[in-house]
Design a protein around this motif. Structure first.
Motif, PDB file in Angstrom:
ATOM      1  N   UNK A   1       1.031  -1.425   0.060  1.00 34.97           N
ATOM      2  CA  UNK A   1      -0.272  -0.335  -0.481  1.00 34.97           C
ATOM      3  C   UNK A   1       0.696   1.355  -0.188  1.00 34.97           C
ATOM      4  N   UNK A   2       1.024   2.111  -1.088  1.00 33.26           N
ATOM      5  CA  UNK A   2       1.435   3.115  -1.076  1.00 33.26           C
ATOM      6  C   UNK A   2       0.615   4.685  -0.617  1.00 33.26           C
ATOM      7  N   UNK A   3       1.176   5.427   0.617  1.00 32.77           N
ATOM      8  CA  UNK A   3       1.187   6.598   1.019  1.00 32.77           C
ATOM      9  C   UNK A   3       1.965   7.446   1.000  1.00 32.77           C
ATOM     10  N   UNK A   4       1.230   8.833   0.177  1.00 31.36           N
ATOM     11  CA  UNK A   4       2.153   9.632  -0.544  1.00 31.36           C
ATOM     12  C   UNK A   4       1.153  10.748   0.776  1.00 31.36           C
TER      13      UNK A   4
ATOM     14  N   UNK B   1       5.223   7.143   0.060  1.00 31.76           N
ATOM     15  CA  UNK B   1       6.768   8.624  -0.596  1.00 31.76           C
ATOM     16  C   UNK B   1       6.033   9.900   0.179  1.00 31.76           C
ATOM     17  N   UNK B   2       7.728  10.277   0.461  1.00 29.13           N
ATOM     18  CA  UNK B   2       7.475  11.257   1.230  1.00 29.13           C
ATOM     19  C   UNK B   2       7.898  12.336  -0.129  1.00 29.13           C
TER      20      UNK B   2
ATOM     21  N   UNK C   1      -1.545  11.943   2.989  1.00 31.31           N
ATOM     22  CA  UNK C   1      -2.330  12.340   3.993  1.00 31.31           C
ATOM     23  C   UNK C   1      -0.952  14.176   3.914  1.00 31.31           C
ATOM     24  N   UNK C   2      -1.399  15.029   4.181  1.00 28.87           N
ATOM     25  CA  UNK C   2      -1.307  16.383   4.963  1.00 28.87           C
ATOM     26  C   UNK C   2      -0.733  17.355   5.677  1.00 28.87           C
ATOM     27  N   UNK C   3       0.292  18.477   5.457  1.00 30.24           N
ATOM     28  CA  UNK C   3       0.094  19.123   6.417  1.00 30.24           C
ATOM     29  C   UNK C   3       0.299  19.825   6.360  1.00 30.24           C
ATOM     30  N   UNK C   4      -1.171  21.282   7.262  1.00 31.49           N
ATOM     31  CA  UNK C   4      -1.799  22.101   6.445  1.00 31.49           C
ATOM     32  C   UNK C   4      -1.636  23.126   8.522  1.00 31.49           C
ATOM     33  N   UNK C   5      -1.246  24.373   8.022  1.00 31.00           N
ATOM     34  CA  UNK C   5      -1.548  25.572   8.876  1.00 31.00           C
ATOM     35  C   UNK C   5      -2.311  25.477   9.315  1.00 31.00           C
ATOM     36  N   UNK C   6      -2.946  25.926  10.537  1.00 29.61           N
ATOM     37  CA  UNK C   6      -3.874  25.542  11.651  1.00 29.61           C
ATOM     38  C   UNK C   6      -4.996  26.229  10.752  1.00 29.61           C
TER      39      UNK C   6
END
Length: 370
Positions: free
Chosen positions: A52-55, A84-85, A110-115
Motif C-alpha cells: 500500500x503506497x501512502x503519499x 512516498x515522502x 496525508x497532508x500537513x496544513x497550517x491551523x
C-alpha cells in the motif's frame, strides 16, 4: 583420399560442431538470463503491487525532517506499506494541496496544513473526518456536550481522545464538533541571540556609552529596538532577522507585538464573544493600539537584512547561522539547525530567551501548532 586429408576433414567437422555447441550454449545462457531477469521484474512488480503506497506532503522544516527520518523504521514495522515522502516550502504547500483538492487528482493521502486553513479544508469537504478512523484503530474518542468549545463561544462539543482533553486538539483539530486534524508540530517562538556578541566586553562598553544602560538580552520592545539598532553594521551584520513575508509570516510576527500591547485583530478577542453580534468577527487591526503595534513592527525593518519582506523561516535561519544577525525570532524546532556545527557558524554561541513584552504587560509568547 589420403589418410591425412581424411583426418583434416574430420577435425574441421569437429571444430564446426564445437562452435555450434558453444553458440547453442551461449543462446541457452541468454535465454536463461532473460528468464531470471523477467522473473525478478515480475517479483518486484508483484511486491510493489502488494504494498500500500501512502503519499504524504509535509512542510520543509527540522521537525518534519525528524519525522522523515523515522520512515524506514515505520516501513520495517509495516512492510506492506510504502511511504512516498514529499516536502515543500511554506509558501507552496497550500497551493499544492488546493490544486490537488480542486483537480481531484488524489495525489496526496496525508497532508500537513497550517491551523488557519482548517475551516477552508474541512468546510470545503477536502479532508476527512478522522473520527471513524480513530475508532477503527481502537482508540477511545468521546465528546462532552455540556462543556462546549471554544471557551467564550461554546458552540461545539469538546473532544476527548483516550480519556484526555488536549486543548490544542480542540483549538486546531475541532471543526464544528468533529475532529479533522491531529496537531503534530508544536512550537513556540523564541528570541535567539548571539552570546559571543552580547558578552563581549568591548561591545558592552560601547553600548553603555551610546545608550546609557547595560547591554542585555531585550526584555521589552524598546530594548529590542535599541539592541537591534546597535548591532546593525551592514552589509556583514544586522541587529535582527525576522520573517516578514506576506500572509502568515508577517501576521504571526505582528501578533507578537500586538498581543503584548493588548491589541487583537478580531472583535471577539476584545470582549464580543456572541457569534450573533455583527461585530463578532469584525477586523479591528486598525484600533489605535493595533496601528501603534504595526508602526513599531515596520520601524524594525532598517535593522534587518535586505529582502526580509519576502523571508520565510528558512531564510531567517540561513542569515542567523551564517553569522549575519545578532538576534533572530524563530520557532523552537529550528534549534536543531542552529546548533548543528556542520551547518552553523554560530553553533555553541547562541542563547535563547522569551519574546520581549511591555513593562505593563506579561512577557508574550505565541504558541503555534501545524
Amino acid at each position: 583420399m589420403k589418410r591425412k586429408e581424411v583426418r583434416n576433414i574430420r577435425n574441421r567437422a569437429l571444430n564446426k560442431e564445437d562452435k555450434g555447441g558453444e553458440k547453442m550454449q551461449l543462446k541457452r545462457a541468454k535465454i536463461l538470463l532473460s528468464v531470471v531477469i523477467v522473473a525478478g521484474l515480475l517479483f518486484t512488480s508483484a511486491l510493489a503491487l502488494a504494498q500500500t503506497r501512502i503519499r504524504v506532503l509535509m512542510l520543509t522544516s527540522p521537525a518534519m525532517t525528524a519525522l522523515r527520518d523515522m520512515v524506514p523504521e515505520f516501513e520495517k514495522k509495516y512492510p506492506d506499506i510504502k511511504v512516498v515522502w514529499e516536502d515543500t516550502a511554506y509558501a507552496d504547500i497550500h497551493t499544492k494541496e488546493m490544486n490537488d483538492f480542486i483537480a481531484h487528482t488524489g495525489r496526496y493521502d496525508v497532508i500537513q496544513m497550517d491551523n488557519p486553513w482548517l475551516p477552508e479544508y474541512a468546510g470545503g469537504g477536502f479532508i476527512e473526518n478522522l473520527e471513524p478512523w480513530i475508532k477503527k484503530a481502537g482508540l477511545r474518542l468521546w465528546k462532552d456536550n455540556v462543556r462546549k468549545w471554544p471557551p467564550g463561544v461554546e458552540m461545539y462539543p469538546t473532544i476527548y481522545l483516550e480519556d484526555e482533553i488536549v486543548p490544542v486538539l480542540n483549538f486546531y483539530g475541532n471543526w464544528k464538533g468533529n475532529l479533522y486534524a491531529i496537531p503534530n508540530m508544536p512550537g513556540v517562538q523564541l528570541l535567539y541571540y548571539r552570546k559571543d556578541l552580547f558578552e563581549d566586553p568591548q561591545e558592552k562598553a560601547k553600548f553603555m556609552a551610546e545608550y546609557g544602560y547595560e547591554l542585555q538580552v531585550p526584555k521589552t520592545w524598546k530594548q529590542l529596538y535599541d539592541v537591534a539598532e546597535f548591532f546593525t553594521r551592514p552589509p556583514n551584520l544586522y541587529g535582527l532577522t525576522w520573517s516578514a513575508g506576506k500572509g502568515n509570516m508577517a501576521v504571526q510576527n505582528y501578533y507578537n507585538i500586538a498581543w503584548s500591547w493588548g491589541a487583537d485583530c478580531l472583535a471577539f478577542g476584545q470582549g464580543f464573544p456572541d457569534p450573533d453580534d455583527p461585530i463578532h468577527n469584525m477586523p479591528i487591526c486598525n484600533s489605535p493600539i493595533g496601528v501603534k503595534a504595526l508602526e513599531f513592527f515596520c520601524s524594525l525593518k532598517p535593522f534587518m537584512p535586505p529582502g526580509v519582506a519576502a523571508y520565510e523561516w528558512a531564510e531567517i535561519t540561513s542569515d542567523f547561522i551564517q553569522g549575519k544577525a545578532a538576534m533572530m525570532f524563530q520557532w523552537s524546532d529550528f534549534v536543531r539547525d542552529v546548533e548543528d556545527p556542520a551547518k552553523s557558524k554560530v553553533a555553541g554561541k547562541v542563547g535563547y530567551a522569551l519574546m520581549p513584552g511591555n513593562p505593563d504587560a506579561p512577557v508574550n509568547n505565541v504558541p503555534g501548532i501545524i
